[in-house]
Design an enzyme around this catalytic site. Structure first.
Site, PDB file in Angstrom:
ATOM      1  N   ASP A 172       0.939  -1.254   0.118  1.00  0.00           N
ATOM      2  CA  ASP A 172       0.026  -0.102  -0.053  1.00  0.00           C
ATOM      3  C   ASP A 172       0.806   1.320   0.081  1.00  0.00           C
ATOM      4  OD1 ASP A 172      -3.257   0.008   0.566  1.00  0.00           O
ATOM      5  OD2 ASP A 172      -2.122   2.005   1.076  1.00  0.00           O
ATOM      6  N   ILE A 173       0.358   2.260  -0.426  1.00  0.00           N
ATOM      7  CA  ILE A 173       1.122   3.510  -0.268  1.00  0.00           C
ATOM      8  C   ILE A 173       1.134   4.084   1.107  1.00  0.00           C
ATOM      9  CG2 ILE A 173      -0.864   5.150  -0.824  1.00  0.00           C
ATOM     10  CD1 ILE A 173       1.089   6.758  -2.269  1.00  0.00           C
ATOM     11  N   ARG A 174       0.141   3.896   1.801  1.00  0.00           N
ATOM     12  CA  ARG A 174       0.057   4.213   3.376  1.00  0.00           C
ATOM     13  C   ARG A 174       0.874   3.250   4.209  1.00  0.00           C
ATOM     14  NH1 ARG A 174      -6.029   3.404   4.174  1.00  0.00           N
ATOM     15  NH2 ARG A 174      -5.603   2.814   6.388  1.00  0.00           N
ATOM     16  N   TYR A 200     -15.363   8.143 -12.216  1.00  0.00           N
ATOM     17  CA  TYR A 200     -15.151   6.631 -11.830  1.00  0.00           C
ATOM     18  C   TYR A 200     -15.525   5.819 -12.572  1.00  0.00           C
ATOM     19  CZ  TYR A 200     -15.407   2.819  -8.559  1.00  0.00           C
ATOM     20  OH  TYR A 200     -15.299   1.417  -7.974  1.00  0.00           O
ATOM     21  N   LYS A 202     -13.445   3.103 -14.934  1.00  0.00           N
ATOM     22  CA  LYS A 202     -13.824   1.445 -14.835  1.00  0.00           C
ATOM     23  C   LYS A 202     -14.135   0.835 -16.340  1.00  0.00           C
ATOM     24  CE  LYS A 202     -12.936   0.727 -10.675  1.00  0.00           C
ATOM     25  NZ  LYS A 202     -11.771  -0.041 -10.284  1.00  0.00           N
ATOM     26  N   ILE A 216     -19.798  -3.027  -1.697  1.00  0.00           N
ATOM     27  CA  ILE A 216     -19.292  -3.997  -0.818  1.00  0.00           C
ATOM     28  C   ILE A 216     -19.549  -3.594   0.537  1.00  0.00           C
ATOM     29  CG2 ILE A 216     -17.333  -5.490  -0.011  1.00  0.00           C
ATOM     30  CD1 ILE A 216     -18.281  -5.859  -2.929  1.00  0.00           C
TER      31      ILE A 216
HETATM   32  C1  AKB Z   1     -18.691   3.012  -4.946  1.00  0.00           C
HETATM   33  O1  AKB Z   1     -19.736   3.360  -4.293  1.00  0.00           O
HETATM   34  O2  AKB Z   1     -17.742   3.944  -5.556  1.00  0.00           O
HETATM   35  C2  AKB Z   1     -18.068   1.606  -5.007  1.00  0.00           C
HETATM   36  C3  AKB Z   1     -18.508   1.118  -6.079  1.00  0.00           C
HETATM   37  C4  AKB Z   1     -19.941   0.485  -6.170  1.00  0.00           C
HETATM   38  O3  AKB Z   1     -17.809   0.853  -7.004  1.00  0.00           O
HETATM   39  N1  AKB Z   1     -18.489   0.758  -3.812  1.00  0.00           N
END
Ligand code: AKB
Length: 316
Positions: A34-36, A141, A145, A171
């Site tokens: 990890d970076i942390r 995002y 993806k 998740i």
């Molecule tokens: C988010 O909410 O950004 C993530 C996802 C569903 O990829 N948990």
């Protein structure tokens, strides 16, 4: 898989995937990174390295040092935080992946990169979202993806790299909280139910989303990498589903265990817009057909387990 490197291991998924894989493959064969630096003691029960996903030389040194044959790339900025800094989201999510893809050409390791329900958009069919369908995401995002899915397919087709992945739902877990996601409310609600008996939800009632409990998430990540490659027609973006609910349903399930629990709403417009662009429920039959994917946890089973585990944890 013999020698495995997990990048972004201190995050929500990595912090549980690493110990699960160490049980299967042996402590010293699963290297967490990890970076942390402030990572949990659990990660340090086996080898741990500080690695920045943008530092190609360091990644190469670590892969060579441990003779790595499989990399789990869990580094990502999630959806809501990605909207606050889209440029950084692209740099980390796509730049980090490109570094690994390029290294895989030279060092020949297999690569797991998770995609997400975020790879879909408003024009995607929201119910029983098919494996192969329209993908025009509305968040950065999501853009990262879809790009990741395409890049991994490309490197497989053009260079023969063993790239694989799944499209994860939100998740839900009880070890490391997620950060900056749209589906985070479904984790927070359990902590608040135990600590305060009330919760303020940032998504509107009626907002259905796919969700998955961590044990299923981990199993999906391991099973896809162990699957017989000859049976994989799709490789990098398998829909994997477990349960679909809206906020009132998770609250009702919690109330069965904590009758005094109450929920009100204070909507976050950024998260609400993202959530409305995502599927209500994905169809994951292709994952079942190609590598036998099946979830084990539904909403009642997960809720019972989450409340039991968190009640103990929060006593301490
Ligand atoms: C988010 O909410 O950004 C993530 C996802 C569903 O990829 N948990």
């Amino acid at each position: 898989m013999k020698n495995i490197l997990v990048m972004g291991a201190a995050g929500q998924i990595g912090s549980e995937l690493v110990p699960a894989m160490r049980k299967i493959y042996g402590n010293s064969n699963v290297i967490s990174s990890d970076i942390r630096t402030d990572v949990s003691e659990v990660l340090k029960e086996g080898p741990f390295e500080i690695v920045d996903c943008l530092d190609t030389k360091k990644i190469k040194d670590v892969i060579t040092k441990y003779n790595i044959d499989t990399v789990y790339n869990l580094v990502a900025l999630l959806s809501a935080v990605g909207e606050q800094n889209p440029q950084l989201s692209w740099k980390i999510n796509v730049g980090g992946l490109m570094n690994l893809l390029e290294l895989s050409r030279e060092l020949k390791f297999a690569l797991f990169t998770p995609s997400s329900i975020g790879a879909f958009g408003l024009s995607t069919p929201h119910d029983n979202t098919p494996q192969d369908t329209i993908q025009r995401p509305n968040s950065m995002y999501g853009v990262t993806k879809v790009s990741g899915e395409l890049l991994c397919d490309y490197y497989h087709q053009k260079y023969g790299i063993d790239t694989r992945g799944v499209r994860y739902p939100g998740i839900i877990s009880n070890v490391t909280p997620p950060g900056g996601g749209t589906t985070d409310y479904a984790v927070d609600i359990y902590y608040k139910a135990i600590q305060e008996k009330k919760f303020t939800c940032n998504l509107k009632p009626g907002t259905y989303l796919d969700m998955m409990y961590m044990p299923d998430c981990i199993r999906a990540g391991i099973e896809i990498m162990e699957a017989n490659p000859a049976k994989l027609i799709h490789r990098n973006a398998f829909n994997v589903a477990a349960m679909s609910f809206e906020p009132e349903m998770i609250a009702a399930e919690i109330k069965k265990h904590i009758p005094e629990f109450t929920m009100d709403y204070d909507i976050d417009p950024i998260r609400q817009a993202i959530a409305e662009s995502w599927p209500n429920k994905m169809d994951d039959t292709v994952a079942f057909e190609e590598w036998g994917w099946k979830h084990e946890y539904n909403l009642p089973k997960m809720t019972e387990d989450m409340l039991n585990v968190l009640s103990e944890k929060l006593k301490k």
